[in-house]
Design an enzyme around this catalytic site. Structure first.
Site, PDB file in Angstrom:
ATOM      1  N   PHE B 161     -10.286  91.479 -64.489  1.00  0.00           N
ATOM      2  CA  PHE B 161     -10.777  90.177 -64.044  1.00  0.00           C
ATOM      3  C   PHE B 161     -11.765  90.354 -62.892  1.00  0.00           C
ATOM      4  O   PHE B 161     -11.502  91.108 -61.940  1.00  0.00           O
ATOM      5  CB  PHE B 161      -9.602  89.296 -63.591  1.00  0.00           C
ATOM      6  N   VAL B 162     -12.874  89.639 -63.005  1.00  0.00           N
ATOM      7  CA  VAL B 162     -13.869  89.605 -61.931  1.00  0.00           C
ATOM      8  C   VAL B 162     -14.097  88.138 -61.569  1.00  0.00           C
ATOM      9  O   VAL B 162     -14.261  87.289 -62.461  1.00  0.00           O
ATOM     10  CB  VAL B 162     -15.192  90.271 -62.382  1.00  0.00           C
ATOM     11  N   ARG B 168     -21.255  89.307 -64.582  1.00  0.00           N
ATOM     12  CA  ARG B 168     -22.542  89.642 -65.203  1.00  0.00           C
ATOM     13  C   ARG B 168     -23.386  90.564 -64.326  1.00  0.00           C
ATOM     14  O   ARG B 168     -24.613  90.536 -64.383  1.00  0.00           O
ATOM     15  CB  ARG B 168     -23.331  88.370 -65.553  1.00  0.00           C
ATOM     16  N   LYS B 169     -22.703  91.366 -63.546  1.00  0.00           N
ATOM     17  CA  LYS B 169     -23.415  92.327 -62.692  1.00  0.00           C
ATOM     18  C   LYS B 169     -22.873  93.742 -62.873  1.00  0.00           C
ATOM     19  O   LYS B 169     -23.127  94.636 -62.066  1.00  0.00           O
ATOM     20  CB  LYS B 169     -23.301  91.901 -61.224  1.00  0.00           C
ATOM     21  N   GLY B 170     -22.088  93.950 -63.918  1.00  0.00           N
ATOM     22  CA  GLY B 170     -21.611  95.298 -64.216  1.00  0.00           C
ATOM     23  C   GLY B 170     -20.300  95.671 -63.547  1.00  0.00           C
ATOM     24  O   GLY B 170     -19.856  96.815 -63.669  1.00  0.00           O
ATOM     25  N   PHE B 171     -19.656  94.722 -62.851  1.00  0.00           N
ATOM     26  CA  PHE B 171     -18.424  95.088 -62.135  1.00  0.00           C
ATOM     27  C   PHE B 171     -17.224  95.227 -63.078  1.00  0.00           C
ATOM     28  O   PHE B 171     -16.323  96.019 -62.813  1.00  0.00           O
ATOM     29  CB  PHE B 171     -18.125  94.086 -61.022  1.00  0.00           C
ATOM     30  N   ASN B 199     -13.703  85.454 -79.008  1.00  0.00           N
ATOM     31  CA  ASN B 199     -14.541  85.799 -77.850  1.00  0.00           C
ATOM     32  C   ASN B 199     -15.607  86.813 -78.292  1.00  0.00           C
ATOM     33  O   ASN B 199     -15.552  88.006 -77.969  1.00  0.00           O
ATOM     34  CB  ASN B 199     -13.666  86.353 -76.725  1.00  0.00           C
ATOM     35  N   ASN B 201     -18.669  87.319 -77.516  1.00  0.00           N
ATOM     36  CA  ASN B 201     -19.441  88.034 -76.483  1.00  0.00           C
ATOM     37  C   ASN B 201     -18.671  89.254 -75.994  1.00  0.00           C
ATOM     38  O   ASN B 201     -19.238  90.336 -75.836  1.00  0.00           O
ATOM     39  CB  ASN B 201     -19.731  87.114 -75.291  1.00  0.00           C
ATOM     40  N   TYR B 206     -17.597  95.141 -75.951  1.00  0.00           N
ATOM     41  CA  TYR B 206     -16.687  96.273 -76.139  1.00  0.00           C
ATOM     42  C   TYR B 206     -17.201  97.212 -77.234  1.00  0.00           C
ATOM     43  O   TYR B 206     -17.113  98.437 -77.100  1.00  0.00           O
ATOM     44  CB  TYR B 206     -15.282  95.781 -76.489  1.00  0.00           C
TER      45      TYR B 206
END
Lengths: 235, 235
Positions: B161-162, B168-171, B199, B201, B206
């Site tokens: 989870f971010v 959308r920044k690669g984290f 899902n 996207n 993945y």
């Protein structure tokens, strides 16, 4: 295996009678106990039979050595744990009390016909304390997983397998309910496993026992070269 | 949560500029480190945000106390393990050497626009060693699983989870590849997780990273009263 539970298995031929059939109503005694390192040769053979059953032998690369080096590395239930199903024509003696981690579960099944086990020599149990022949009939491998929503662990059942001649007699249920009982005993919230979507018999069996089949979730797997590449994105 | 990995998340509004926008090309420093018990209040809030994101708050019953009593009970990687994502506008100091279990991973992202984090006070990191403001931006919770076919362990990623403003920044990739790198380091064979079948996207993300989505397997879950009943079949 992928991540699987085999029972209830595909239809098997009816049990065949021994050369000298005994009267009907024959008792078969069963026991579920914790596996120990000396069970590894049997466990390895059972896993291979499972790969054959699932037509996935091309994915099977486990050896007795790889199992030995990765199993039994922590106390039971803290990590990968195996219960062994044993069968005997004589009652199992009482377990030495008190057991350190798990009290074996016994059950008696009344058979209409005796079971012909063509592999009884191969799967003769290592337990020398019984004083009579005991065979290994199956196993379940499970380990803790975690639900962040519940804030508590559960058990994930990776494999559940019963040898062909002992199927359809409740032994898969005996193994799975032993895991469920251990989960309840430890205050865990769930027991989970996976099933193939085309295995309608298995799905019905699981739903009948009160399990829910989560239709929307799909397993993602990163392995082999893709895992190596993703682990080293700069390379 | 059910058993889930959230990223890549649903589309989010474009990042909004701070009241005093700084020039473009602003660096954002990120670090992935092992979680410690004092991170639990932040972890609890992140799990709750994940439940909101997945519209599953009715399944959310974790408390800080339930997390405290079930996490950090064994050394990292042997059981449930959490990596924390931290973000800062200043570079992280070098880690004290040598780290006992895990060497933190750092990365620098160049932003076109500064990020407005409306929860920066709530998620201020507990790490006092930096000497400047650090915020917690996400986490990944994982634990060992086992492949009997490979005869070796892997890692299962239960949650990834971010927080919304850092997506959308690669984290997400930074967290997941930290798990993959640890798996490779330990000689493990796989990293697995689950995704919702709708899902698309996430599935594309993945698959692009080399993961396979197993279409045939379904998760079965025994919980609540059904678990209790199955654990005590005689009652």
């Amino acid at each position: 295996m992928a991540a699987a539970a085999a029972p209830p298995p595909a239809p098997t031929p009816a049990a065949t009678a021994l050369p000298n059939p005994t009267p009907t109503g024959l008792p078969l005694f069963s026991r579920v106990r914790l596996a120990i390192p000396s069970d590894i040769p049997h466990i390895h053979k059972l896993i291979h039979q499972m790969a054959v059953f699932e037509r996935l032998t091309h994915l099977f690369s486990a050896t007795e050595a790889s199992l030995s080096s990765t199993l039994f590395t922590s106390p039971p239930f803290q990590s990968f744990t195996i219960f062994i199903l044993e069968l005997s024509q004589a009652p199992f003696p009482p377990s030495p009390s008190p057991p350190l981690f798990f009290s074996p579960i016994t059950q008696t099944t009344t058979l209409d016909l005796p079971i012909d086990d063509p592999e009884s020599e191969t799967f003769k149990s290592n337990d020398k304390d019984c004083g009579f022949d005991v065979v290994v009939g199956g196993f379940v491998l499970f380990f803790p997983n975690y639900s962040t929503f519940l804030g508590k662990p559960g058990f994930y059942v990776e494999d559940l397998f019963v040898r062909e001649c002992y199927r359809r007699k409740g032994f898969g249920k005996m193994l799975l309910s032993a895991v469920a009982a251990q989960a309840v005993k430890m205050g865990y919230g769930r027991v989970e496993w996976v099933v193939l979507d085309w295995n309608v018999n298995a799905i019905k069996f699981y739903e009948d026992m009160g399990a829910k089949v989560l239709q929307e979730w799909r397993i993602c797997r990163l392995t082999g070269e893709a895992l190596q590449a993703y682990a080293n994105p700069a390379i």
